[in-house]
Design an enzyme around this catalytic site. Structure first.
Site, PDB file in Angstrom:
ATOM      1  N   ARG A  47     -50.487  -2.905 -57.312  1.00  0.00           N
ATOM      2  CA  ARG A  47     -51.537  -3.277 -56.353  1.00  0.00           C
ATOM      3  C   ARG A  47     -51.428  -4.761 -55.991  1.00  0.00           C
ATOM      4  NH1 ARG A  47     -56.331  -4.667 -58.001  1.00  0.00           N
ATOM      5  NH2 ARG A  47     -56.582  -3.110 -59.633  1.00  0.00           N
ATOM      6  N   TYR A  99     -57.506  -2.532 -28.410  1.00  0.00           N
ATOM      7  CA  TYR A  99     -57.441  -1.315 -29.214  1.00  0.00           C
ATOM      8  C   TYR A  99     -58.862  -0.898 -29.610  1.00  0.00           C
ATOM      9  CZ  TYR A  99     -55.878   1.955 -32.763  1.00  0.00           C
ATOM     10  OH  TYR A  99     -55.661   3.078 -33.500  1.00  0.00           O
ATOM     11  N   ASP A 171     -53.260  -9.928 -32.260  1.00  0.00           N
ATOM     12  CA  ASP A 171     -52.693  -8.600 -32.524  1.00  0.00           C
ATOM     13  C   ASP A 171     -51.395  -8.513 -31.720  1.00  0.00           C
ATOM     14  OD1 ASP A 171     -51.972  -5.920 -32.511  1.00  0.00           O
ATOM     15  OD2 ASP A 171     -54.037  -5.181 -32.481  1.00  0.00           O
ATOM     16  N   LYS A 196     -46.397   1.238 -35.599  1.00  0.00           N
ATOM     17  CA  LYS A 196     -45.917   1.354 -34.227  1.00  0.00           C
ATOM     18  C   LYS A 196     -44.446   0.919 -34.122  1.00  0.00           C
ATOM     19  CE  LYS A 196     -50.161   2.594 -33.706  1.00  0.00           C
ATOM     20  NZ  LYS A 196     -51.227   1.732 -33.201  1.00  0.00           N
TER      21      LYS A 196
HETATM   22  C1  LIG Z   1     -52.429   1.317 -33.623  1.00  0.00           C
HETATM   23  C2  LIG Z   1     -52.982  -0.020 -33.355  1.00  0.00           C
HETATM   24  C3  LIG Z   1     -53.835  -0.637 -34.272  1.00  0.00           C
HETATM   25  C4  LIG Z   1     -54.311   0.045 -35.544  1.00  0.00           C
HETATM   26  O1  LIG Z   1     -53.271   0.290 -36.414  1.00  0.00           O
HETATM   27  P1  LIG Z   1     -53.229   1.516 -37.477  1.00  0.00           P
HETATM   28  O2  LIG Z   1     -51.916   1.340 -38.137  1.00  0.00           O
HETATM   29  O3  LIG Z   1     -53.361   2.780 -36.687  1.00  0.00           O
HETATM   30  O4  LIG Z   1     -54.383   1.312 -38.387  1.00  0.00           O
HETATM   31  C5  LIG Z   1     -54.294  -1.907 -33.970  1.00  0.00           C
HETATM   32  N1  LIG Z   1     -53.927  -2.534 -32.832  1.00  0.00           N
HETATM   33  C6  LIG Z   1     -53.116  -1.960 -31.928  1.00  0.00           C
HETATM   34  C7  LIG Z   1     -52.745  -2.707 -30.694  1.00  0.00           C
HETATM   35  C8  LIG Z   1     -52.609  -0.683 -32.158  1.00  0.00           C
HETATM   36  O5  LIG Z   1     -51.814  -0.112 -31.249  1.00  0.00           O
END
Ligand SMILES: *Cc1c(COP(=O)(O)O)cnc(C)c1O
Length: 374
Positions: A47, A99, A171, A196
């Site tokens: 962890r 998002y 982000d 992603k």
């Molecule tokens: C998918 C996504 C998230 C969230 O990520 P998870 O891995 O699904 O928790 C946050 N920001 C953007 C731009 C995303 O495409």
């Protein structure tokens, strides 16, 4: 060193046991001590730290040009950790478009813990300046934003945040470090959903934060990561590190194809508007060129003439684009966003979001053409 070289070098793993070229998978949750009580290696309990996680964290920090990388079980877990550094009464300023689940997390989960949230048009630095409050502690910038692909000026927004004594977090999921380097532009923190493009194959869930400095915020986040335990499994770290090795090749090819498809869509009479910062017609094209000199990403959206039902029908006729949520994999995906967000989201009813994969461009273009022709 070029980032493509770095991505491969930084994920190497010196293996004194067998000389393995690829990192072995360390599934062990616990690590042995010598008779004198000292740990045999650098790890104690998974962890807190794990060899596979450390490979990923180090490589992500290197690619983003940051001092510290921290991996989490999902993008949402990474965002949550950053929000947990705030205190009741603090204000978060985020974009109008972004998002959807991030905004819901901030408003509904953290709202209950006393965090204030408001949104502003991040494409307009004056509007952002005007929306800053005395208690603003976090400016959350998603650029290009999902799903409307708004482009925000990271350098300008980081200055506004810093003058206000706030942290500027970006982000960078849609752009990836291949196309955009927020820390070099002045941001303090980069967040990724490694689910992603970094994973790249739609087979792992993960998230990350990269910090420009190894200071107090990094220490707090390390503590939160280890104590709250929203960490990724060793195998998910291994998969994400494997994805990183081809990130540059994939993202540049997917981004180039997205630009061609955006141009094609713009020429179609059934398409009302194409949202893609690489188009000369896009309001933020000049800024996007400066901020993303190597490409504009593999995510694009468009609205279909005729409204909700017409958009649904176009998505229904696509054969090569899988109708599914998410983005960043090698397979092209399409999603009618409004029904999966909520009635109050600013996403237009007739918007289709497309994540462009690695199929042949001509095939994808033909598929879009037949779906639009009906
Ligand atoms: C998918 C996504 C998230 C969230 O990520 P998870 O891995 O699904 O928790 C946050 N920001 C953007 C731009 C995303 O495409």
């Amino acid at each position: 060193m070029h980032p493509d070289t770095l991505a491969i070098q930084a994920t190497r793993f010196p293996d004194a046991n067998a000389g393995a070229v690829i990192a072995p998978l360390y599934l062990s949750t616990t690590f042995e001590r010598h008779p004198d009580g000292n740990l045999m290696g650098e790890y104690g309990y998974t962890r807190a730290d794990n060899p596979n996680r450390r490979v990923l964290e180090t490589a992500l920090a290197a690619l983003e040009g940051g001092a510290v990388g921290l991996a989490f079980a999902s993008g949402q877990a990474a965002t949550t950790a950053l929000l947990q550094t705030l205190r009741p009464g603090d204000h978060v300023l985020a974009g109008v478009d972004g998002y959807w689940a991030t905004l819901v997390l901030m408003r509904e989960v953290f709202g209950a813990w006393g965090i204030e949230l408001s949104t502003a048009d991040l494409t307009d630095p004056e509007a952002v300046q005007a929306a800053i409050r005395p208690n603003t502690r976090l400016l959350w910038v998603e650029t290009p934003s999902n799903p409307q692909l708004h482009v925000a000026d990271v350098a300008a927004l980081a200055r506004i945040a810093h003058e206000a004594g706030a942290v500027c977090a970006v982000d960078n999921t849609a752009a990836t470090p291949v196309l955009q380097q927020p820390l070099a532009l002045g941001a303090d923190v980069v967040m990724h959903s490694t689910t992603k493009f970094i994973g790249g194959h739609s087979d792992l869930l993960g998230g990350a934060l990269v910090l420009r400095e190894n200071g107090d915020l990094a220490q707090r986040l390390r503590q939160i990561q280890s104590l709250t335990g929203g960490v990724p499994s060793p195998f998910d770290c291994w998969l994400a590190a494997r994805g990183l090795r081809t990130l540059g090749l994939r993202v540049r090819a997917q981004s180039a194809a997205a630009l061609e498809l955006a141009r094609f869509l713009e020429s179609q009479s059934n398409v009302e508007e194409v949202f893609y910062p690489g188009l000369e017609s896009n309001a933020r094209h000049e800024l996007a060129r400066r901020q993303m000199p190597e490409g504009f990403g593999a995510l694009l959206s468009f609205t279909v003439r005729g409204g909700f039902d017409a958009a649904r029908a176009v998505a229904g006729r696509l054969k090569l684009f899988t109708r599914a949520t998410s983005l960043g994999g090698v397979e092209s995906l399409v999603e009618h966003r409004k029904p999966v967000e909520s009635p109050e989201s600013p996403t237009p009813d007739h918007l289709l979001r497309v994540s462009v994969g690695l199929e042949r461009l001509e095939d994808l273009r033909e598929d879009l053409a037949q779906a639009l022709a009906g």
